[in-house]
Design a protein around this motif. Structure first.
Motif, mmCIF file in Angstrom:
data_model
loop_
_atom_site.group_PDB
_atom_site.id
_atom_site.type_symbol
_atom_site.label_atom_id
_atom_site.label_comp_id
_atom_site.label_asym_id
_atom_site.label_seq_id
_atom_site.Cartn_x
_atom_site.Cartn_y
_atom_site.Cartn_z
ATOM 1 N N UNK A 6 0.838 -1.208 0.000
ATOM 2 C CA UNK A 6 0.000 0.000 0.000
ATOM 3 C C UNK A 6 0.872 1.257 0.000
ATOM 4 N N UNK A 7 1.915 1.240 0.820
ATOM 5 C CA UNK A 7 2.793 2.412 0.901
ATOM 6 C C UNK A 7 3.517 2.622 -0.429
ATOM 7 N N UNK A 8 3.931 1.512 -1.023
ATOM 8 C CA UNK A 8 4.658 1.606 -2.290
ATOM 9 C C UNK A 8 3.775 2.244 -3.371
ATOM 10 N N UNK A 9 2.536 1.807 -3.402
ATOM 11 C CA UNK A 9 1.609 2.348 -4.397
ATOM 12 C C UNK A 9 1.419 3.847 -4.191
ATOM 13 N N UNK A 10 1.305 4.229 -2.937
ATOM 14 C CA UNK A 10 1.104 5.635 -2.601
ATOM 15 C C UNK A 10 2.300 6.463 -3.077
ATOM 16 N N UNK A 11 3.496 5.951 -2.814
ATOM 17 C CA UNK A 11 4.706 6.693 -3.192
ATOM 18 C C UNK A 11 4.807 6.796 -4.718
ATOM 19 N N UNK A 12 4.438 5.712 -5.383
ATOM 20 C CA UNK A 12 4.495 5.750 -6.851
ATOM 21 C C UNK A 12 3.563 6.842 -7.386
ATOM 22 N N UNK A 13 2.382 6.923 -6.790
ATOM 23 C CA UNK A 13 1.438 7.959 -7.232
ATOM 24 C C UNK A 13 2.003 9.354 -6.996
ATOM 25 N N UNK A 14 2.622 9.566 -5.843
ATOM 26 C CA UNK A 14 3.187 10.883 -5.535
ATOM 27 C C UNK A 14 4.327 11.215 -6.510
ATOM 28 N N UNK A 15 5.145 10.192 -6.814
ATOM 29 C CA UNK A 15 6.267 10.428 -7.726
ATOM 30 C C UNK A 15 5.756 10.757 -9.127
ATOM 31 N N UNK A 16 4.707 10.046 -9.493
ATOM 32 C CA UNK A 16 4.115 10.269 -10.803
ATOM 33 C C UNK A 16 3.600 11.711 -10.912
ATOM 34 N N UNK A 17 3.029 12.171 -9.798
ATOM 35 C CA UNK A 17 2.477 13.532 -9.776
ATOM 36 C C UNK A 17 3.570 14.576 -9.582
ATOM 37 N N UNK A 18 4.794 14.132 -9.397
ATOM 38 C CA UNK A 18 5.946 15.024 -9.212
ATOM 39 C C UNK A 18 5.770 15.974 -8.029
ATOM 40 N N UNK A 19 5.360 15.422 -6.917
ATOM 41 C CA UNK A 19 5.276 16.187 -5.665
ATOM 42 C C UNK A 19 6.714 16.496 -5.233
ATOM 43 N N UNK A 20 7.051 17.753 -4.872
ATOM 44 C CA UNK A 20 8.457 18.062 -4.550
ATOM 45 C C UNK A 20 9.001 17.355 -3.305
ATOM 46 N N UNK A 21 8.086 17.065 -2.345
ATOM 47 C CA UNK A 21 8.586 16.402 -1.135
ATOM 48 C C UNK A 21 7.679 15.233 -0.753
ATOM 49 N N UNK A 22 8.313 14.093 -0.469
ATOM 50 C CA UNK A 22 7.571 12.952 0.093
ATOM 51 C C UNK A 22 8.272 12.585 1.394
ATOM 52 N N UNK A 23 7.505 12.576 2.469
ATOM 53 C CA UNK A 23 8.093 12.154 3.743
ATOM 54 C C UNK A 23 7.587 10.753 4.047
ATOM 55 N N UNK A 24 8.508 9.843 4.270
ATOM 56 C CA UNK A 24 8.102 8.481 4.662
ATOM 57 C C UNK A 24 8.442 8.310 6.135
ATOM 58 N N UNK A 25 7.415 8.238 6.954
ATOM 59 C CA UNK A 25 7.704 8.090 8.374
ATOM 60 C C UNK A 25 7.865 6.614 8.720
ATOM 61 N N UNK A 135 4.767 21.440 4.463
ATOM 62 C CA UNK A 135 3.772 21.972 3.532
ATOM 63 C C UNK A 135 4.172 21.829 2.063
ATOM 64 N N UNK A 136 5.395 21.419 1.847
ATOM 65 C CA UNK A 136 5.842 21.197 0.463
ATOM 66 C C UNK A 136 5.377 19.865 -0.101
ATOM 67 N N UNK A 137 4.958 18.997 0.783
ATOM 68 C CA UNK A 137 4.733 17.669 0.205
ATOM 69 C C UNK A 137 3.719 16.842 0.944
ATOM 70 N N UNK A 138 3.871 15.546 0.805
ATOM 71 C CA UNK A 138 2.895 14.617 1.368
ATOM 72 C C UNK A 138 3.615 13.599 2.242
ATOM 73 N N UNK A 139 2.859 13.166 3.234
ATOM 74 C CA UNK A 139 3.453 12.250 4.197
ATOM 75 C C UNK A 139 2.828 10.864 4.046
ATOM 76 N N UNK A 140 3.648 9.846 4.142
ATOM 77 C CA UNK A 140 3.094 8.490 4.199
ATOM 78 C C UNK A 140 3.822 7.741 5.309
ATOM 79 N N UNK A 141 3.104 6.819 5.929
ATOM 80 C CA UNK A 141 3.710 6.092 7.045
ATOM 81 C C UNK A 141 3.909 4.646 6.628
#
Ligand SMILES: Nc1ncnc2c1ncn2[C@@H]1O[C@H](COP(=O)(O)OP(=O)(O)OP(=O)(O)O)[C@@H](O)[C@H]1O
Ligand SMILES: [Mg+2]
Length: 502
Positions: A6-25, A135-141
């Motif tokens: 699930x986390x991997x899918x989420x990160x792939x979506x964020x990367x696809x959308x070119x979000x400048x920051x992804x935080x993986x907690x 605020x630059x990006x999205x967080x996933x745990x």
């Protein structure tokens, strides 16, 4: 779907959308490294991954390419962002980003650059992130491996080693191990399995209980919850109905959530054992843990109460977190009525604290089984008996003649290595009318002590009999108590024994 997928899918979506920051907690940076490598392959993108130890590695070109950036990943990241549009740069295990400081400000600068060049910075951290960065990006745990993932990991581990070592674990044992290893990271699970494998020269079913020992080492103890040692094979005479229930419900307790949910069921939550003193209430709490091969924790709920504002709540929270981390486990509250009698200037503090615990137990998704015992049922509030609070309420009576016979034989052999003839046993069974299990045990133990003190080879029947003659049973001294517990138990609870008094 597992946490990892699930986390991997989420990160792939964020990367696809070119979000400048992804935080993986997460604290599992190795798992993230593997995940990023897979993402790089699946999305066919270049990903650079930095850790202090390995410096920068280019995940897209195998393990080979690494660049020493002299512990300054940010300058290098900025260089990459400038050079190639759409660069993904991961920093594994980032610290010092919870507030504003030189390092977090430098990350901020890098993020502006990433934004301009359609790049993405991925921060892997167990900590909170400074709000201006967040605020630059999205967080996933990325949570610790879930049960399916643990089961997969154990299966892979076994496949890797079963040619070199004898491994006894079947599907059931693997499932149980997966349950017991809850709360561990992937690396910890591998470490535990390998150390068990090497020190035991294989994996036997008996090793399963070692897993829980590893677990108690991991978490700080709380004063009101204490682990109780339980022996693997306990001698329990009588109580057939209770023993049968324990055996049958074991299956249900270990069935996976998915299956239970499918049928609208929940795992058994607990039992209340009510009965005559010395007849095995506390002893049976151990029996649950022993039969289910789970750790046993005694929860001193009375000591949660504190006269200081907020302290009781704090202690309760600490206790519940600890218990939750120890799951699957058996929690034992002995003499529950005593905890309930704690009151503070007319407030039902004890009742409130217990109510809170029972509510938690009912709502909690983790496998915690409660065994509560009570002697004085008149002190118990009626809401405790509401349907659904306990899976079952058992009444434990004085042993019947047959049960006394079993108990006498058990302790005679255990403490004196002695067998009696049937007619001798008949005599003791009759003499012990009104004895509790613990009366029988203590009479025989007294005789056994005498034998050892006087270094006798063996005691004769006549001598043993004398100890029975001199004993005054609990029933003899407390007939009224017995009468009232019996009346209550026979109407409100299920008998722990199927055998009937003559
Ligand atoms: N069914 C049994 N078979 C064998 N031994 C037993 C059994 N029940 C009790 N005993 C022995 O008697 C001892 C006392 O029993 P236990 O402490 O469980 O009684 P209890 O019901 O909790 O009594 P109390 O109300 O006084 O706390 C146990 O430690 C055990 O050695
Ligand atoms: Mg007891």
């Amino acid at each position: 779907m597992g946490n990892y997928i699930a986390t991997k899918l989420e990160i792939k979506n964020y990367l696809f959308a070119r979000v400048p920051l992804i935080v993986i907690r997460t604290s599992e940076r190795e798992r993230v490294e593997r995940m990023m490598r897979e993402i790089s392959e699946e999305m066919r993108i270049n990903i650079f991954y930095y850790t202090d130890v390995k410096q920068v590695i280019a995940l897209h070109s195998g393990n080979g390419v690494s660049k020493d950036v002299d512990r300054d990943p940010l300058s290098y990241a900025q260089e990459l962002f400038r050079k190639n549009r759409g660069t993904t740069f991961v920093i594994g295990d980032v610290r010092r980003i919870s507030d504003e400081n030189a390092f977090s400000r430098e990350i901020l600068d890098s993020l502006y650059l990433a934004m301009e060049t359609a790049g993405t910075m991925v921060l892997v951290t167990p900590d909170y992130v400074w709000s201006r960065l967040a605020q630059f990006g999205l967080l996933t745990v990325l949570d610790y491996p879930d049960e399916d993932e643990r089961e997969n990991q154990i299966n892979k581990f076994i496949a890797q080693y079963n040619l070199k070592y004898p491994i006894e674990w079947d599907a059931e044992a693997i499932h149980k191990a997966a349950m017991l290893l809850r709360g561990f990271t992937e690396v910890q699970i591998d470490n535990i399995l390998i150390s068990m494998l090497v020190s035991n020269k294989g994996l036997a079913n008996a090793n399963l209980t070692d897993l829980t020992k590893q677990k108690s080492k991991l978490y700080a103890a709380v004063p009101c919850v204490e682990e109780v040692a339980v022996s693997a094979d306990m001698d329990v005479s009588g109580l057939d109905n209770l023993k049968k229930w324990i055996k049958e419900r074991k299956k249900l307790f270990f069935i996976s959530d998915d299956i239970l949910e499918d049928y609208g069921l929940t795992a058994p939550k607990g039992v209340l054992l009510v009965g005559i003193p010395g007849c095995g209430k506390s002893y049976s709490a151990r029996l649950f843990a022993s039969e289910w091969e789970l750790p046993l924790f005694r929860f001193d709920i009375g000591s949660i109460y504190d006269k200081w504002m907020g302290e009781s709540e704090r202690k309760m929270r600490a206790a519940l977190t600890f218990i939750d981390n120890m799951a699957p486990c058996v929690v034992w509250i002995d003499e529950i009525e005593k905890a309930l009698s704690v009151s503070d200037s007319g407030n039902d503090t004890g009742k409130r604290v217990l109510g809170e615990f029972l509510y938690w137990l009912q709502e909690s998704a983790s496998r915690v089984f409660l065994v509560a015992t009570a002697n004085n049922i008149s002190a118990l509030p009626p809401e405790l008996f509401r349907k659904g609070r306990f899976s079952e309420i058992f009444f434990i009576d004085l042993p019947t003649g047959e049960e006394r016979r079993e108990t006498i034989e058990l302790y005679l052999y255990k403490c004196l290595r002695k067998h009696l003839t049937e007619s001798e046993l008949d005599i003791l069974v009759e003499m012990s009318e009104g004895y509790s299990y613990s009366d029988i045990e203590s009479v025989i133990k007294e005789a056994a002590q005498y034998r050892l003190i006087h270094q006798m080879k063996q005691l004769e029947f006549e001598e043993i009999k004398k100890y029975f003659e001199n004993n005054i049973s609990f029933a003899n001294t407390n007939p009224e108590t017995i009468k009232s517990i019996r009346e209550w138990g026979q109407t409100r609870a299920v008998p722990a024994s199927i055998r009937k008094h003559q």
